[in-house]
Design a protein around this motif. Structure first.
Motif, short mmCIF file in Angstrom:
data_model
loop_
_atom_site.label_atom_id
_atom_site.label_comp_id
_atom_site.label_asym_id
_atom_site.label_seq_id
_atom_site.Cartn_x
_atom_site.Cartn_y
_atom_site.Cartn_z
N GLU A 414 -14.91 -2.47 38.75
CA GLU A 414 -13.94 -2.21 37.87
C GLU A 414 -13.93 -0.82 37.17
N ASP A 415 -15.02 -0.40 36.88
CA ASP A 415 -15.15 0.98 36.29
C ASP A 415 -14.95 1.97 37.16
N LEU A 416 -14.60 1.67 38.29
CA LEU A 416 -14.36 2.72 39.51
C LEU A 416 -15.81 3.31 39.86
N GLU A 417 -17.00 2.73 39.67
CA GLU A 417 -18.12 3.42 40.08
C GLU A 417 -18.50 2.88 41.53
N VAL A 418 -18.83 3.88 42.23
CA VAL A 418 -19.20 3.47 43.75
C VAL A 418 -20.58 2.63 43.89
N GLN A 419 -19.88 1.55 44.18
CA GLN A 419 -20.97 0.47 44.88
C GLN A 419 -21.52 0.76 46.31
N ASP A 436 -26.86 9.27 46.82
CA ASP A 436 -26.52 10.51 45.79
C ASP A 436 -25.09 10.14 45.03
N VAL A 437 -24.39 9.21 45.49
CA VAL A 437 -23.07 8.93 44.83
C VAL A 437 -23.18 7.38 44.30
N LEU A 438 -24.12 6.59 44.49
CA LEU A 438 -23.99 5.18 44.05
C LEU A 438 -24.01 5.20 42.74
N GLY A 439 -23.15 4.30 41.88
CA GLY A 439 -22.97 4.32 40.65
C GLY A 439 -22.19 5.28 39.94
N ASP A 440 -21.98 6.47 40.74
CA ASP A 440 -20.90 7.66 40.20
C ASP A 440 -19.58 7.10 40.07
N ASN A 441 -18.74 7.72 39.21
CA ASN A 441 -17.53 7.67 38.99
C ASN A 441 -16.73 8.20 40.38
N ILE A 442 -15.62 7.31 40.84
CA ILE A 442 -14.79 8.06 41.94
C ILE A 442 -14.17 9.40 41.56
N ASN A 443 -13.90 9.82 40.41
CA ASN A 443 -13.59 10.96 40.06
C ASN A 443 -14.38 12.08 40.68
N ARG A 444 -15.63 11.89 41.15
CA ARG A 444 -16.47 12.97 41.89
C ARG A 444 -16.07 13.25 43.02
N LEU A 445 -15.44 12.32 43.66
CA LEU A 445 -15.12 12.28 45.02
C LEU A 445 -13.78 12.41 45.38
#
Length: 555
Positions: A414-419, A436-445
């Protein structure tokens, strides 16, 4: 012998709670339904009390009892735990109400308990056994007969209080039938096995019968005193009613787990010179399976029994020892211990290749993975009952599908974090490794606005074609929001090659159009040149013809 405890298949929900609470694992699961294994069951009733779906049914003899009342005198033997089932109601008030149903008389089973405890004392005094176990609890008797037959030498060869009481009633009233009312399922087995007891009812069945006939129980204390054997339904009640011999140690244990530990000690020969009172139910009969599920707390039930009990003794005519005697035979069940190689094979199929893999989580209802493997071999359990195994299997299947999908897949919370991000999405979004991206917000991608809109509108975004400039690729993007799991699922289909091919086709079309235009122009010019040449030729021809005509005319 009729089936005493059975299940309603439609209510079984695969929770395995009955297996978890069954002390001897006498439950067989097949096709998602639980079945009682009769030759292993000790009728403790724990599965009945624990079942959240009320899927367990107990055979009823209520109609049989009603028929008995029509054919002759019937006397009721009331378990002393009635003080917990009917607080404030004395035996005289209960007798008054039950006589309105048609009973010829109502007496307390504690009268039979007096006979039994006197016989226990005689055996200890005269026969001096090394170890003696009380025979009051039918479930304990079944436990020993079915699962600990090598300890039967210690079981007191004495009638149960119920049998002793019903025998005494029939001695005084030879033509009478007897009906027991109490909180115990196992007493129904005792009645099936003995001709001393003609029917067994639960307190619930009696209450329903009284309500059906609009008969009320009037709270009233008894005028006459009772006796210490009213303590029998409490832990240590048998011991508290007996005179102790200094030659013996007196032990009282309740709950099947503790009782089995004691039986293991007796089997090992580590207990001597003791009298042991064993009760299957924690808190003894005052918290029986047909009492504790519907009434008050165990503490309140026990307090009510203790308050109702009194000092003194019931006046009984003690029978001869032969009239109190009973023999207990072993009831061997068919299940046999499997071979170690069979257990290893099942564990391997469950993905448990070493002791470290055996989680012993208990989700299947069995205490250990090996115990579960044994049940599988005996046909009592299925591989699918292992939650870690099924989760691993499901996750493995899911991983295979997701990892090998030709489309990029991202899962966000729900927090737009990559699972989760699969290999194709990593390739598209130039992510070196999933971690490298697990747990990061989608705005990184990518931009997150589309995800918020999907959740706000509660409507999926399907096949939106966008150009991801940072990654120099075209994708068809679908975004879904799962309200049950509170997860976003983003599916990216790479259409860059498709777009490149489309551009090439467009360029080729434009080139073909230009060539066609040039050809058309050239053809037009040729037509014009041909037309000009044809015009000149035609004029010369006309002149020549005219001259020929003039020549002919002159001639």
């Amino acid at each position: 012998m009729k089936e005493i405890l059975r299940l309603k298949p439609s209510n079984c929900k695969n929770c395995y709670k009955c297996i978890r609470h069954c002390p001897v694992k006498a439950i067989r699961f097949s096709a998602g339904q639980a079945h009682v294994v009769g030759d292993e069951c000790i009728l403790c009733g724990q599965c009945f009390a624990a079942c959240p779906q009320n899927a367990k049914q107990i055979s009823s003899e209520l109609e049989a009892a009603k028929v008995m009342l029509m054919s002759g005198p019937v006397y009721a033997s009331i378990a002393p735990s009635f003080a917990a089932a009917y607080p404030g109601i004395g035996i005289s008030a209960l007798e008054e109400a039950m006589k309105q149903l048609g009973f010829a008389g109502v007496e307390e089973t504690a009268i039979g308990a007096t006979i039994v405890k006197n016989e226990y004392a005689r055996i200890l005094r005269e026969e001096k056994p090394d170890v003696l176990i009380s025979s009051c609890c039918t479930t304990i008797n079944l436990l020993m007969r079915k699962h600990y037959p090598d300890t039967l030498f210690a079981l007191a060869p004495v009638l149960s209080p119920l049998q002793a009481h019903c025998k005494e009633i029939k001695r005084r009233h030879p033509e009478a039938k007897t009906v027991f009312v109490g909180p115990c399922i196992a007493k129904k087995y005792e009645a099936e096995e003995s001709d001393l007891i003609d029917a067994v009812l639960s307190f619930d069945e009696l209450s329903a019968w009284l309500e059906e006939k609009n008969i009320s129980l009037t709270p009233r204390q008894d005028e006459a005193g009772g006796g210490k054997t009213r303590l029998f339904p409490t832990t240590g009640g048998v011991l508290n009613s007996m005179e102790k011999s200094p030659e013996y140690t007196y032990l009282a244990l309740d709950g099947i787990e503790k009782c089995t530990e004691v039986l293991e000690e007796i089997r090992a020969g580590s207990l001597h010179r003791c009298f042991i009172e064993l009760s299957a139910c924690p808190g003894s009969c005052a918290n029986g399976p047909l009492l504790g599920k519907h009434l008050s707390t165990p503490g309140q039930n026990t307090m009510r029994v203790l308050r109702y009990a009194a000092d003194g003794e019931f006046s009984v005519e003690q029978p001869e020892k032969e009239d109190c005697a009973r023999t207990f035979s072993a009831l061997r069940h068919t299940a046999r211990p499997p071979l170690e190689v069979q257990i290893t094979d099942v564990l391997t199929r469950l993905g448990k290749h070493s002791p470290e893999d055996e989680l012993n989580c208990g989700s299947c209802g069995y205490n250990t993975c090996r115990e579960k493997a044994v049940a599988v071999i005996q046909g009592k359990a299925e591989l699918s009952m292992c939650l870690p195994y099924m989760m691993k299997r499901a996750e493995g299947f899911s991983d295979t599908v997701v990892d090998n999908s030709p489309e990029g897949i991202l899962v966000l919370n729900e927090d737009l974090e990559v699972q989760r991000i699969n290999p194709e999405a990593c390739r598209l979004l130039r992510v070196r490794n999933e971690k490298d991206v697990l747990g990061d917000n989608i705005n990184r991608l990518m931009e997150p606005d589309a995800f918020r809109k999907v959740r706000g509108k509660r409507k999926p975004l399907e096949n939106e074609r966008i150009y991801l400039a940072e990654y120099e690729c075209f994708v068809d993007r679908t975004i879904l929001y799962n309200t049950d799991c509170h997860l976003y699922i983003c599916i990216l289909r790479d259409v860059t090659e498709e777009m490149t091919q489309e551009e090439k086709k467009t360029e080729m079309r434009l080139q073909a159009a230009a060539i066609a235009d040039d050809v058309a122009k050239k053809q037009l010019k040729i037509v014009q040149d041909i037309a000009s040449l044809l015009g000149e030729t035609a004029a010369d021809t006309l002149i020549a013809i005219n001259r020929l005509k003039e020549t002919i005319s002159n001639d």
